[in-house]
Design a protein around this motif. Sequence first.
Motif, short mmCIF file in Angstrom:
data_model
loop_
_atom_site.label_atom_id
_atom_site.label_comp_id
_atom_site.label_asym_id
_atom_site.label_seq_id
_atom_site.Cartn_x
_atom_site.Cartn_y
_atom_site.Cartn_z
N PHE A 8 -37.65 51.00 17.94
CA PHE A 8 -37.58 52.38 17.45
C PHE A 8 -37.37 53.35 18.60
CE2 PHE A 8 -39.83 56.36 16.37
CZ PHE A 8 -39.09 56.76 15.27
N GLY A 9 -38.22 53.26 19.63
CA GLY A 9 -38.08 54.16 20.77
C GLY A 9 -36.84 53.89 21.57
N ALA A 10 -36.50 52.61 21.76
CA ALA A 10 -35.35 52.26 22.59
C ALA A 10 -34.04 52.74 21.97
CB ALA A 10 -35.31 50.75 22.80
N ILE A 11 -33.89 52.60 20.66
CA ILE A 11 -32.65 53.01 20.01
C ILE A 11 -32.45 54.52 20.14
CG2 ILE A 11 -31.48 53.23 17.78
CD1 ILE A 11 -32.74 50.50 17.05
N ILE A 12 -33.52 55.28 19.93
CA ILE A 12 -33.40 56.74 20.08
C ILE A 12 -33.09 57.10 21.53
CG2 ILE A 12 -34.64 58.94 19.94
CD1 ILE A 12 -36.26 57.77 17.65
N THR A 13 -33.78 56.48 22.47
CA THR A 13 -33.57 56.79 23.90
C THR A 13 -32.15 56.48 24.33
OG1 THR A 13 -35.90 56.42 24.44
CG2 THR A 13 -34.32 56.21 26.24
N ARG B 109 -28.70 57.63 32.23
CA ARG B 109 -29.81 57.43 33.17
C ARG B 109 -30.99 56.74 32.48
NH1 ARG B 109 -32.39 62.01 34.69
NH2 ARG B 109 -31.61 63.09 32.83
N TYR B 110 -31.12 56.95 31.18
CA TYR B 110 -32.28 56.43 30.47
C TYR B 110 -32.14 54.95 30.13
CZ TYR B 110 -34.06 61.12 30.34
OH TYR B 110 -34.55 62.35 30.72
N LEU B 111 -31.02 54.35 30.54
CA LEU B 111 -30.94 52.90 30.46
C LEU B 111 -31.91 52.25 31.45
CD1 LEU B 111 -27.07 52.40 30.19
CD2 LEU B 111 -28.76 52.04 28.39
N ILE B 112 -32.28 52.99 32.50
CA ILE B 112 -33.20 52.45 33.51
C ILE B 112 -34.60 52.25 32.93
CG2 ILE B 112 -34.30 52.86 35.75
CD1 ILE B 112 -31.74 54.29 36.61
N PRO B 113 -35.25 53.30 32.35
CA PRO B 113 -36.57 53.04 31.76
C PRO B 113 -36.51 52.08 30.58
CG PRO B 113 -35.83 55.26 31.23
CD PRO B 113 -34.90 54.74 32.29
N THR B 114 -35.38 52.08 29.85
CA THR B 114 -35.24 51.12 28.75
C THR B 114 -35.21 49.70 29.28
OG1 THR B 114 -34.01 52.76 27.45
CG2 THR B 114 -33.85 50.46 26.76
N SER B 115 -34.47 49.49 30.37
CA SER B 115 -34.42 48.16 30.98
C SER B 115 -35.78 47.77 31.54
CB SER B 115 -33.37 48.14 32.11
OG SER B 115 -32.09 48.43 31.61
N MET B 116 -36.50 48.75 32.12
CA MET B 116 -37.84 48.46 32.62
C MET B 116 -38.77 48.06 31.48
SD MET B 116 -38.29 51.55 35.40
CE MET B 116 -39.98 51.07 35.79
N SER B 117 -38.62 48.72 30.34
CA SER B 117 -39.43 48.39 29.18
C SER B 117 -39.15 46.98 28.69
CB SER B 117 -39.17 49.40 28.05
OG SER B 117 -40.03 49.17 26.96
N ILE B 118 -37.90 46.57 28.74
CA ILE B 118 -37.54 45.21 28.34
C ILE B 118 -38.15 44.19 29.30
CG2 ILE B 118 -35.64 43.58 28.07
CD1 ILE B 118 -33.93 45.95 27.11
N VAL B 119 -38.01 44.46 30.60
CA VAL B 119 -38.47 43.51 31.62
C VAL B 119 -39.99 43.42 31.64
CG1 VAL B 119 -38.58 43.06 34.10
CG2 VAL B 119 -36.42 43.74 33.04
N LEU B 120 -40.67 44.56 31.54
CA LEU B 120 -42.13 44.59 31.65
C LEU B 120 -42.85 44.42 30.31
CD1 LEU B 120 -42.52 47.55 34.19
CD2 LEU B 120 -42.71 45.09 34.67
N GLY B 121 -42.12 44.61 29.20
CA GLY B 121 -42.76 44.56 27.90
C GLY B 121 -42.21 43.49 26.97
N VAL B 122 -40.95 43.62 26.61
CA VAL B 122 -40.37 42.73 25.60
C VAL B 122 -40.35 41.28 26.07
CG1 VAL B 122 -38.28 42.18 24.31
CG2 VAL B 122 -39.01 44.56 24.54
N VAL B 123 -39.81 41.06 27.27
CA VAL B 123 -39.72 39.68 27.77
C VAL B 123 -41.09 39.03 27.93
CG1 VAL B 123 -38.97 38.25 29.72
CG2 VAL B 123 -37.47 40.05 28.85
N PRO B 124 -42.07 39.69 28.58
CA PRO B 124 -43.40 39.07 28.66
C PRO B 124 -44.05 38.85 27.30
CG PRO B 124 -43.20 40.84 30.25
CD PRO B 124 -42.00 40.93 29.38
N ALA B 125 -43.87 39.79 26.36
CA ALA B 125 -44.47 39.61 25.02
C ALA B 125 -43.94 38.36 24.34
CB ALA B 125 -44.21 40.84 24.16
N ILE B 126 -42.62 38.15 24.40
CA ILE B 126 -42.03 36.97 23.79
C ILE B 126 -42.48 35.71 24.54
CG2 ILE B 126 -39.86 35.77 23.31
CD1 ILE B 126 -38.58 38.54 22.91
N ALA B 127 -42.54 35.80 25.87
CA ALA B 127 -42.97 34.64 26.66
C ALA B 127 -44.42 34.27 26.35
CB ALA B 127 -42.81 34.94 28.15
#
Length: 307
Positions: A244-249, A256-274
């Motif tokens: 929800f937040g990523a699509i709006i961002t 420029r906001y691809l950077i925090p989105t990518s950080m969110s994926i690396v620090l949040g989405v990937v670890p959560a799935i792992a």
Amino acid sequence: MKHLVTVERLCLAGHSLALAFGLAGLLLVLPNPEFIASLPTVGQTAFGWSMANGGVGYILLGAVTVAIYAYRTLGIRHWLTFMLPAVILSLGSELLGTSTGFPFGAYGYLNGLGYKIAGLVPFTIPLSWFYVGLCCYVLARSGLESIGLPLWAKLVGSIALGSVLLTAWDFVLDPAMSQAPYPFWEFGEVGEFFGMPYRNVTGWLGTGAIFMFVASLFWGAKPLNLNRAQLSVPLIVYLINFAFGAIITVTELDSRYLIPTSMSIVLGVVPAIALWWMTKPAQGVESALSGNLTREVPTVSVGVGQK
């Protein structure tokens, strides 16, 4: 427990649909007022009501989903001893933040998220800390339980990793909710980190770590013993709230906001799935289909009988 599973799934479906409807309204309908003007009076009224209350609806549905999940999977003691510290401590942190600027920076809530406690913090905000926070903590703790770490490392690591997952979600949530064309809160200062003050990040880490630490004191050291099927709800809730937040961002803000989105994926989405994948798979077809209903009683007894 079957009726609880049914209600939980209905609430999860409603939570998902409310997020999808909110995205459609924010990204497609509101930028095209001619579409709204073409609706009949009843349609305009219904759309106006839904957009004004949609934020409240999706948060309430998310909180109910996770509350039922925690009750039936972890037991009433685990549910309440996480929810109450999360709601009370996050509300205190938000009231302090909106009053003094500490620990998140100078900010204030606008309209759209429901009645404001003390005229400052919408009542839905502590509920969002609870339901996403519990998902983060349960994923972190269950994943770390599956590897051979010392007990203290598992407990401390669960708090640290859970708060990181929670903060990673904010990397897409805050830009979407404060800097997009239709904001729900605003910062009163120029933020160094993509419009957010750096202390907003430390404020999220600290707030999450504090209520997760308090909850862990009540939960004790007994393993949760959750399998992948039982962790599907926390993972789904985390991922759809991230989306929800990523699509709006990504769609409403500049590149420029691809950077925090990518950080969110690396620090949040990937670890959560792992972390979800690190846990043991459900045993048998029946448990995979029903969320391991046949083992509800042993799971709850573990939660209640600890400490």
